[in-house]
Structures are given as structure tokens and as C-alpha cells.
Design a protein around this motif. Structure first.
Motif, PDB file in Angstrom:
ATOM      1  N   ARG B 146       0.823  -1.208   0.000  1.00  0.00           N
ATOM      2  CA  ARG B 146       0.000   0.000   0.000  1.00  0.00           C
ATOM      3  C   ARG B 146       0.864   1.269   0.000  1.00  0.00           C
ATOM      4  O   ARG B 146       0.543   2.257  -0.651  1.00  0.00           O
ATOM      5  CB  ARG B 146      -0.900  -0.012   1.238  1.00  0.00           C
ATOM      6  N   LEU B 147       1.970   1.214   0.718  1.00  0.00           N
ATOM      7  CA  LEU B 147       2.794   2.411   0.867  1.00  0.00           C
ATOM      8  C   LEU B 147       3.657   2.680  -0.355  1.00  0.00           C
ATOM      9  O   LEU B 147       3.724   3.793  -0.856  1.00  0.00           O
ATOM     10  CB  LEU B 147       3.738   2.238   2.064  1.00  0.00           C
ATOM     11  N   VAL B 148       4.317   1.662  -0.795  1.00  0.00           N
ATOM     12  CA  VAL B 148       5.393   1.897  -1.745  1.00  0.00           C
ATOM     13  C   VAL B 148       5.135   1.269  -3.097  1.00  0.00           C
ATOM     14  O   VAL B 148       5.113   1.936  -4.128  1.00  0.00           O
ATOM     15  CB  VAL B 148       6.722   1.329  -1.201  1.00  0.00           C
ATOM     16  N   VAL B 150       2.756   0.120  -4.750  1.00  0.00           N
ATOM     17  CA  VAL B 150       1.616   0.396  -5.601  1.00  0.00           C
ATOM     18  C   VAL B 150       2.001   1.340  -6.735  1.00  0.00           C
ATOM     19  O   VAL B 150       1.409   1.333  -7.814  1.00  0.00           O
ATOM     20  CB  VAL B 150       0.437   0.936  -4.747  1.00  0.00           C
ATOM     21  N   ASP B 151       3.042   2.125  -6.514  1.00  0.00           N
ATOM     22  CA  ASP B 151       3.490   3.057  -7.550  1.00  0.00           C
ATOM     23  C   ASP B 151       4.412   2.415  -8.572  1.00  0.00           C
ATOM     24  O   ASP B 151       4.688   2.986  -9.606  1.00  0.00           O
ATOM     25  CB  ASP B 151       4.282   4.203  -6.902  1.00  0.00           C
TER      26      ASP B 151
END
Lengths: 725, 345
Positions: B146-148, B150-151
């Protein structure tokens, strides 16, 4: 006619210099000096003896096995050991080469530093005391050490300075945020202000700051904040990451920094942004700090009490000015050191480069069996013999050596390098020819003719002399040129005649050169004659047509058949003689062995030669037609040029002038000027050059030029300096 | 034959680059080196010269490897800048493997409380992405995603391994293999979509890669808690071994059983026949040798993207060789220098 040709004065540029293969046996003590003197002279091309084994192995494949084998091992190089299994870093002077490499690395480092500091290294080397390599090495090491130390010091200072500068900016900007948000959350912030920084801690160093913030506000509830500074380019991603990590439970404020900050490592100015993040909870705090660390954001504590803030700002400012002074002094000191280095830099660089070249060359030499002398081989032009001997003697004398250098000429089975002595003018044309292929040793050099024909053809194709008179002149030149069309082509064949004579093959002359000449002249010589006659009289000369055509027809089989048959006959005779000879001496096995190998190599294949001759004939006949057509480009290009000029003049300039409107006239003039400059001058120059090049390479040189030699590359300091620059 | 319009220039470039690969003669000389300076001196005559010439003299193995990798990265960036679709996507796919490795490296490192900066230096520069340092913040897989991630391009591969489990060594290793599986399958599909010679050559190379991973997973998981079903799930769903070989590999309990399975497949028979029974040390080298052979064959055909993949892999192999040689020289273990060097030509 033969006598006439032999009586012609020798031309320097026509044949390359006569070369000889020499062997040098230099005593070790004078070797370094001898080689460096030779480098100054620049007339001897050393051969890498360490590679010789490889090359010989290669030649064995190509030429005949036994001869090469004997040659290497017994006849010519009795003194030498073969070093085929040693790799380059096991050569004799490899340590010196390494040291030179290390020194030139240091010099490059100085140069880079000098450029970075914006100083100029003096172009003219100062005449200082002459150093030898060891002294220089020590000096360089000292300088490097000093420089690295000052650099790291000033880097540290710069780091502290940056931190303080950032802190100052954060204080100024973030203070603003805090004041503006005061209205919303008075209660929390008063609470906060008590918790944040006691000023007493701060005074020491800026590096304590980060610890301070970790030890910062410790209340378990309520709104807290972290302030800091980050690169402008990272702000967006930083904000997004914070948003995700805290699930949106935060407030992000940002403002651009007023000044750019210099990155201490790259010395580039970086734009930064100041931020303040408001959040709540201990977990969020650790997360945010981690993210700050990951993004390289520097966090600084900000007091909310205005009086405290002012106090901190004052202190930061005073420290900043102190640091600035220290930094300036450091930079001045460094620049002084760099300037003094800069005075000598060019000289040192040249010196190291020379020394490295000398040792590289020495590495190509080899020890003889006694290990007291170095043995070198190489090519030099015959005229340089006296000079080289003089230089070697001087080296022996200067280094107080007991034994002189032995210099003697040897036979070589390699073909010698090609060396033309050119001047500044002829060099350009020599380069044009060399780009196609370097002449075979002592081959006729087309550059002699290119000196005249190249500018001539170029001028003809460009055919313009300033757009006014030139149209007329260009037309005149064109007419003059048309007469010479076929003559030029004859030149190529005549050159091949000279070549054939030079290499002593009369066969080529009688059965290849003569029919070629007849064929060409009867068709195309006649063509140009016809043109002239037509201009002069307007009448036709039908009578000669048939005769010349017949001659041309006869020339083709003349070219095709006799040569292979005669070759076969000759070969049969020679072969028979050889067989008897061998039978006679068949007891002497040792001598026969190389001979028989050579015979094998010369094995005669009639069909191959016949096919070869056929291809040659067909190529010539077709080439004659197509080449003649090629020379039409002389006419075509200049015509195109003149037509274009006319179009631009009439359709642009005159058309525009037809209007009474000033604007239209100006526009017309601009377009005309543009077209003249870019299309008629620039593009046409390029195309004329290109076609002149093609006419030389393809139409002229293919008739005689082999171009499969290799260039003479003497060991010369002047050349090395040119290459480096 | 419209390949040359977009890909011709770069294909020429990559073939030019390939000519710069070290040859057996170079390796021969390198293996004779006594010190790292000798290695530097020898490399200065090759294409690595400009990258090493400004290094001060007491060299370290890491510096050599770093600079050599820098050269590869520069070449890769140059190609990527010049590339148009779909070649640029293809080139990007090549780096995803490094990305997975970097993610795993950072996560494992944080788990063992290493410094993030130190970890970042160890990452392969081809697998870097913007927010890679932030990986250290995450506590479990879900957060990681979710934090990292996903980009990043790796996001789709994560669909299979989003769990709320805390990160530990076992989970991370499973995550790595799941990601790799998804990556290889995706790359395979992409190549099939490109069609033509690219699909043909790349499917062969990727199938080899998938099979090698399957064997490695099997060998590495022998004696761990990984169940057979879990192991089976980590194999990529293509390749020569799919599907029957996978069934057999999944139940293997020791290396000789793996060998028994693999010898049924003729291309792998030769690899295993070189090894003595019970030996798994030399397996890596045998696989690398086979891979290099296949990669070199990719250059025999024209008008396809496989050459880019092959070139990158060959360079990486070359850097591995240099690293090994340098390590052997630095640690005075010259007798072992030939143990893991794979000659490319």
C-alpha cells in the motif's frame, strides 16, 4: 618512350619513402634516454616484439609454413627469446607504466579541481627547474594529499554551514506557519511550546539537532509537528508518502526557500522547500521520521515562543557569518595552492605523457639472452638513417654508457609501411586519398594528381563566383571542362601503366594496358573529339566511325584472351624447370623442404586466372561506360546550381521587387538571402565536395590504386601530443 | 520487415556493445593477474578503461564491480533513451528482476536492522525506483504494497502475496519467488504478444530461466517447512518442465531425486551429466554456462528484441566473472579462480 619515362625527375609525393627494417641493440643503462631521443626525432616506428609470435603464427597460416618457421627460430632472430605466453602486465617496464598512469590520474584530478574552482591553468608552461620522474612523483603525491585534506575540511565546513543555513530558513518560514495556525489550536500549541526546546541545549553544534528532535515533544495526546527542509523535486512524492503512511491524518504546509543551497559533493545549487507536518500520535511520529530519513529531508526543531525564536535566529546568524569567513579563507587557501599547481600543470602533464610513451615503447623491446641489452626492431625511412645514428650516439654519450648502441639493417618479409613526406598543402589531399585506403608501399600516389584535380573538379561543380559574373564564367568553365572529360580518365590508365612498369610486369602492359587504352580512346576519346569538331565546324566525320568502332571491338578479345594463355605457358615452362632442379638436388632434404612448400603455394590454376581476367575485362568495359556517365555529374551539378540561382533570383527577388510594398520587398530579399546562403552556398559546397570525392575515389582510383598498405607511425612525441590534445 | 525503422539503430548499437565483451584471451590474462592493480591495468585496455582510470590506486573489489556495473547502466540508459514502443517496454521488463531483488534486499535488511543507506548502496542500480528507501517503513506485506509498491511496475505481481502476515525471512523468500513467478509469466506473455522472432527466442530464454528457478527453488526448499503444495505454487506456469516436471519436482526430497527428474528432459540431461551424484555446488556454474550458450545463440538471428535481453544478461555474467576473479586475486585464492568464471566467447 620507355627512356622518356625513366628520365623523368623523381617525385617525392609520387612514391612513398623507401623504408628499411632495422634492429637496435641498446645497452640497458642508455635505453631510456635513447628511446626518448628517438621520440623527439620521431622517425622510427617500433615493432612490438611481444606480439611477434602471434603475428608469425598468423602468417604461417597465410604464407607457407616451413619458411616462416625457419625464419622465426633460426635465421634472423638468434638472440631473442620468445615471450608468447606472457601477458602485457608481465613486461619489463610495466611498473613504470603503472606509476606514470597513477601520476597522470593525479594530474587529471588537479585539472578537474582547477576547472571546478573556475581558475585557468596557464597555457604557457613556466620554465621551472627540471624535475626527474621520482621527484615529480613525490611532489604530486604531496599536492594531492594536501588538496584532498583541504577539500574534506571545507566539505565538512560546508556541511555545517548548509545545516545552519537550512535551519535559519526553516525558522523563518516555519515560524510563519505556526503563527498563522495559532488561531485554530491555541491550547495544543501553548502546551507544545513548553515542550519544545530549551535554548541552552542548542548552542553547541548543528549536528545535535536531529537528536534534539527525537528527544522532542513527549506528550501523548494532541497535535504535534515536525518541521524541516527537503529538495524541491521530491516534495510531491514526499507529501504523497506521508499521506499514505498516516492515512491522511496529517496537515502538510510548505513554502519555497529563498536561497539555493550548494550541494557539498557535486557543488551544484539545489532548490529546497521548507515544510511543516502536523500530526498526532507516537506511531505516526516514528513513521514520519523514517520517511523523512528515506527522502533525505533534514528536520529542524522550531520553537513556538516568538522571543525564543528570535533569539535562536540571532545566534544562528552570528554563527553563519563566522562560518562564512572560515569557508572563504579555506577557499582562498585552496585556490592559491591550485594556482601554483596550475602554473606547472601543462609542463607536468607533457612530461608524464612523454615518460609513459617512452616506457610503453620500451615495453615493446625485449631483453637479449645476456639480459644486459634491449633489442628493438622497427621501420624507418632510409634518409633518416644518419639522423637516427647521430641520436643514438648522443644518447650513449649523454648517459655515459661504455657500450654503444648497435644499429643495423635487416631483411623483413613484411611489407614496409607507407610514408609520404607531405607539407601543409599536400597533406589535405593525402588525407583524402588515405581515407579511401593507404597506398601500398611504393605505389603510385593519387594524391599527386588530387592536389590539382580535386580543387579543379570541385570548382567546376560549384561553378559559381559570386552569383553575378559567375553564371557566365561557370558556363565557360563547363565548356572547357567537357573537352577534358576522357583525358582524365586516360590519366588513371596511364598511371596503371607506370605502376605496371614499376613492378616490372611487361605482360600487363602489352595485353592489358594497350587494349584498354585503345578501347577507351576509340570510343570516348572520339566522343570528345566529336564534340569539339561539332563546335568548330558543325560537320560530321562519318569516315572514322566504323574504323574506331572496329578497333574497340578488337580490343575487347585482346584484353580477354592472351594474358591467361601466356601466363599458362610461362608457368608450364617454369614448373618443368623447377621439377628437374629438384630432382637434381634431391639429396639435400633440408633445402628442398622450404622450396617445395613454396611451390605448393604457387600452384597454378588456369581456370581461375581466366575467370579473373574475364571479370577484369568485363569490369573495364562496363566501367568505361559508367564512368563516362559519372563524369557527367560535373556538368549536371553546375547546371543545377545555376538553375537554382536563376530560380531564386527571378521567382523570389524579382517577383518581390515587382510589388511596390516595402514589406513584401523586404520579405523577398530575406528569402533570397537565406536561399543564397544556405542552399546555393552551403548545400552546393557540400554536394560539390562529395562528388569531387566520388570522382576521385571511384572513377579515378579504381583504375590503378590498390590502397592496401599501412601507414608509417613513428614513435614521436609531437604525434603523441597532437593525439592527446 | 519494418523492424529496422524503429529497432534497427538500437540493434546495431547493441551488437556493437556486444563486440566489447571480454574474450577468452582477456580472461586468460585477467586470471594471471597478481594484484587488483594488474586487473585495473588490463581492464584499462578494454571498454572499461574510462570507467576505472580515475580510481586511486589501492583498489577494492567493490569499486571494480561498481564501476563495471556503472558502464552497463550507462549503456542501458542510452538504449532506453533511444528506444520507442514496444522496445522501451521490453527494456524496462529486463530491469524488473533487479527491482524484485532490491525490494527483497531492503526488506530483509530492515528486518535485521541494518542501516538503510548502507542497504541502498548494495542495491543494483538497474532496479532502483523513486521511493525505494521508504520500504524500510513497512511492517507487513500489506503495508509494503500500500505504501510503496503500488506506484511501481511490480504492483500487479503483488496480487498473490498480499497478506497481513508479519515479515520474516521465510515469508520474504516466498514473496521473492512469487513475485519472480508473476514477473516471468508476465514477461513471457508480453513477448508472446510481440510475436515473430522475438517471441520465439525469448520464450526459449525465459523458459530456461523459469526451469532453472524451479530447480533452484526445489533444491533450496529441501529440508525446510515449505509444504509440497506451497512449493508447487512457486513454479512458473510455463517452460519445458511445465506441467508434469513440476509435479515431480514438487515431491522431491533430495538432490538425486531432482536429478532423476531433470534427466528425463534432454536439454537438461547434459547439464546434470556433468555433475557427480549428490553434488549441487557446481550446478550454478553449469546452468550459467548453458545460459551463456543460449544467450550467445540469440545474436545469430536478426530483427528481434532478444539481443537486448541477451546482451544485458551477458554483461551481468561478465561482471560476475570480474567480481569472482577480483575476489580470488584479492584474497589470494588464485587456485579457485576458474571455479565460477564462465567464458562468454
Amino acid at each position: 618512350m620507355d627512356r622518356f619515362i625513366d628520365d623523368l625527375p623523381p617525385m617525392d609525393l609520387m612514391r612513398s619513402e623507401k623504408m628499411m627494417f632495422v634492429q637496435l641493440i641498446i645497452p640497458v643503462e642508455s635505453a631510456q634516454r635513447a628511446v626518448s631521443y628517438l621520440g623527439e626525432l620521431g622517425l622510427l616506428q617500433f615493432r612490438d616484439l611481444w606480439l611477434r609470435y602471434e603475428r608469425c603464427r598468423f602468417q604461417v597460416k597465410e604464407q607457407d609454413f616451413v619458411v616462416a618457421f625457419n625464419y622465426i627460430h633460426y635465421d634472423v632472430f638468434p638472440l631473442l627469446q620468445l615471450n608468447s605466453d606472457k601477458s602485457p602486465f608481465q613486461r619489463t617496464f610495466v611498473n613504470q607504466v603503472k606509476r606514470c598512469g597513477e601520476m597522470s590520474r593525479k594530474l587529471r584530478f588537479f585539472k578537474e579541481q582547477i576547472n571546478k574552482a573556475g581558475l585557468q591553468s596557464s597555457v604557457h608552461p613556466v620554465s621551472g627547474p627540471d624535475l626527474d620522474l621520482e621527484e615529480l612523483e613525490i611532489q604530486l603525491a604531496e599536492h594531492e594529499h594536501e588538496l584532498i585534506e583541504t577539500n574534506s575540511n571545507s566539505e565538512k565546513l560546508r556541511q555545517t554551514y548548509n545545516e545552519l543555513l537550512e535551519f535559519k530558513m526553516v525558522l523563518q518560514k516555519a515560524g510563519g506557519f505556526l503563527v498563522s495556525s495559532n488561531g485554530h489550536a491555541v491550547a495544543e500549541e501553548t502546551e507544545l511550546s513548553e515542550n519544545v526546546y530549551s535554548m541552552n541545549d542548542y548552542a553547541d553544534t548543528a549536528s545535535l539537532l536531529e537528536q534534539d528532535i527525537r528527544a522532542g515533544p513527549s506528550n501523548q495526546s494532541g497535535l504535534r509537528f515536525i518541521s524541516g527542509i527537503i529538495c524541491k523535486s521530491k516534495v510531491l512524492r514526499f507529501e504523497r508518502m506521508l499521506f499514505r503512511a498516516t492515512r491522511g491524518n496529517m496537515l502538510f504546509n510548505q513554502a519555497p526557500a529563498d536561497e539555493e543551497i550548494m550541494d557539498p559533493v557535486t557543488a551544484e545549487m539545489v532548490e529546497k522547500t521548507i515544510f511543516v507536518v502536523f500530526f498526532s500520535g507516537e506511531q505516526a511520529r516514528t513513521k514520519i521520521l523514517k520517511i523523512c530519513e528515506a527522502f533525505g529531508a533534514n528536520c529542524y526543531p522550531v520553537s513556538e515562543d516568538l522571543t525564543k525564536q528570535r533569539q535562536i535566529i540571532r545566534e544562528v546568524l552570528s554563527r553563519l557569518s563566522e562560518l562564512e569567513a572560515t569557508l572563504d579563507a579555506g577557499i582562498r587557501h585552496r585556490n592559491k595552492a591550485l594556482t601554483s599547481i596550475g602554473f606547472h600543470l601543462t609542463k607536468w602533464m607533457n612530461m608524464v605523457r612523454r615518460e609513459k610513451a617512452v616506457y610503453d615503447t620500451l615495453n615493446m623491446l625485449n631483453f637479449d639472452v645476456t639480459k644486459k641489452c634491449l633489442v628493438g626492431e622497427g621501420w624507418c625511412p632510409i634518409f633518416a638513417k644518419a639522423q637516427i645514428q647521430e641520436v643514438l650516439q648522443r644518447a650513449t654519450f649523454d648517459s655515459n654508457s661504455q657500450v654503444g648502441t648497435i644499429f643495423h639493417v635487416m631483411d623483413s618479409m613484411e611489407s614496409p609501411p607507407t610514408y609520404f613526406r607531405t607539407n601543409r598543402f599536400t597533406n589535405a589531399f593525402q588525407e583524402i586519398v588515405d581515407a579511401y585506403g593507404v597506398a601500398r608501399y611504393q605505389e603510385a600516389n593519387p594524391a599527386v594528381y588530387a592536389v590539382i584535380t580535386f580543387p579543379f573538379l570541385f570548382a567546376v561543380m560549384f561553378g559559381d563566383w559570386g552569383h553575378g559574373i559567375c553564371l557566365l564564367l561557370g558556363a565557360l568553365v563547363l565548356i572547357a571542362q567537357e573537352r577534358k572529360l576522357s583525358n582524365q580518365m586516360n590519366l588513371g590508365i596511364i598511371l596503371s601503366y607506370f605502376d605496371a612498369r614499376f613492378f616490372g610486369s611487361s605482360l600487363d602492359i602489352r595485353y592489358q594496358f594497350v587494349p584498354q587504352l585503345i578501347f577507351l580512346n576509340s570510343l570516348f576519346g572520339y566522343l570528345s573529339l566529336l564534340i569539339i569538331i561539332k563546335w568548330c565546324t558543325g560537320s560530321q566525320a562519318d569516315l572514322y566511325h566504323i574504323l574506331l568502332l572496329l578497333l574497340a571491338t578488337v580490343a575487347v578479345p585482346w584484353m580477354l584472351f592472351p594474358k591467361p594463355f601466356i601466363l599458362r605457358k610461362l608457368h608450364t615452362e617454369r614448373f618443368q624447370g623447377r621439377t628437374y632442379g629438384i630432382l637434381g638436388t634431391s639429396e639435400m632434404d633440408l633445402e628442398v623442404e622450404p622450396d617445395s612448400a613454396r611451390q605448393h603455394h604457387e600452384d597454378f590454376n588456369f581456370s581461375e586466372i581466366f575467370v579473373h581476367q574475364m571479370i577484369h575485362s568485363i569490369e573495364f568495359v562496363l566501367g568505361a561506360v559508367s564512368n563516362t556517365a559519372s563524369y557527367l555529374r560535373l556538368w549536371a551539378l553546375s547546371l543545377a546550381h545555376s538553375e537554382l540561382s536563376t530560380v531564386f533570383y527571378e521567382k523570389v527577388l524579382l517577383l518581390a521587387w515587382g510589388y511596390d510594398n516595402l514589406v513584401i520587398r523586404l520579405v523577398g530579399l530575406a528569402v533570397f538571402a537565406f536561399a543564397t546562403a544556405f542552399i546555393l552556398l552551403m548545400m552546393e559546397t557540400l554536394s560539390a565536395f562529395l562528388h569531387a570525392l566520388r570522382l576521385h575515389w571511384v572513377e579515378f582510383q579504381n583504375k590503378f590504386y590498390h590502397g592496401d598498405g599501412y601507414k608509417f607511425r613513428p614513435f614521436s612525441f609531437a604525434l603523441i601530443n597532437d593525439e592527446e590534445d | 520487415m519494418t523492424f529496422n525503422i524503429h529497432g534497427g539503430y538500437l540493434e546495431a548499437i547493441v551488437r556493437g556493445y556486444r563486440a566489447g565483451l571480454l574474450t577468452a584471451a582477456d580472461y586468460n590474462n585477467l586470471c594471471q593477474c597478481e594484484t587488483l592493480d594488474d586487473i585495473k591495468m588490463h581492464l584499462s585496455a578494454t571498454e572499461y578503461g574510462p570507467y576505472l582510470q580515475n580510481e586511486p590506486s589501492p583498489l577494492h573489489t567493490t569499486t571494480i564491480v561498481e564501476k563495471c556495473t556503472l558502464k552497463l547502466v550507462d549503456e542501458y540508459k542510452h538504449m532506453l533513451c533511444q528506444a520507442t514502443e514496444p522496445l522501451s517496454t521490453f527494456l524496462e521488463y529486463i530491469t524488473y528482476g533487479h527491482m524484485i531483488d532490491n525490494v527483497v534486499l531492503i526488506v530483509t535488511g530492515t528486518l535485521h536492522e541494518r542501516d538503510v543507506q548502507e542497504l541502498l548502496e548494495k542495491c543494483h542500480p538497474l532496479g532502483m525506483f523513486d521511493s525505494i528507501a521508504t520500504l524500510a517503513v513497512a511492517q507487513n506485506m500489506r503495508e509494503l504494497y500500500r505504501l510503496v509498491l503500488v506506484d511501481t511496475p511490480l504492483a500487479p505481481y503483488f496480487s498473490e502475496c498480499i497478506t497481513s502476515e508479519d515479515l520474516d525471512d521465510m515469508n520474504i523468500e516466498i514473496m521473492r519467488n512469487t513475485l519472480y513467478k508473476a514477473y516471468l509469466e508476465d514477461f513471457y506473455k508480453f513477448c508472446q504478444k510481440l510475436g515473430g522472432a522475438t517471441a520465439e527466442i525469448m520464450s526459449d530464454l525465459l523458459a530456461f530461466e523459469a526451469d532453472r528457478r524451479a530447480v533452484n527453488i526445489t533444491i533450496n526448499s529441501i529440508g525446510t517447512e515449505l509444504t509440497r503444495d506451497d512449493r508447487r505454487k512457486l513454479y512458473s506456469n510455463f517452460g519445458l518442465l511445465y506441467p508434469y516436471g513440476h509435479e515431480e519436482l514438487a515431491v522431491c526430497e533430495d538432490i538425486d531425486q531432482v536429478r532423476g527428474v531433470m534427466e528425463k528432459y534432454p536439454p537438461y540431461q547434459s547439464i546434470f551429466s556433468k555433475l557427480s551424484y549428490g553434488e549441487s555446488q557446481m550446478l550454478d556454474k553449469a546452468f550459467y554456462e548453458e545460459e551463456v550458450k543460449r544467450l550467445c545463440l540469440a545474436f545469430e538471428q536478426q530483427f528481434h528484441y532478444g539481443v537486448f535481453f541477451a546482451y544485458m544478461r551477458l554483461r551481468e555474467q561478465e561482471i560476475r566473472n570480474l567480481m569472482w576473479i577480483s575476489e580470488c586475486v584479492a584474497q589470494n585464492q588464485k587456485s579457485r579462480v576458474h571455479d565460477s568464471v564462465v567464458f562468454i566467447f
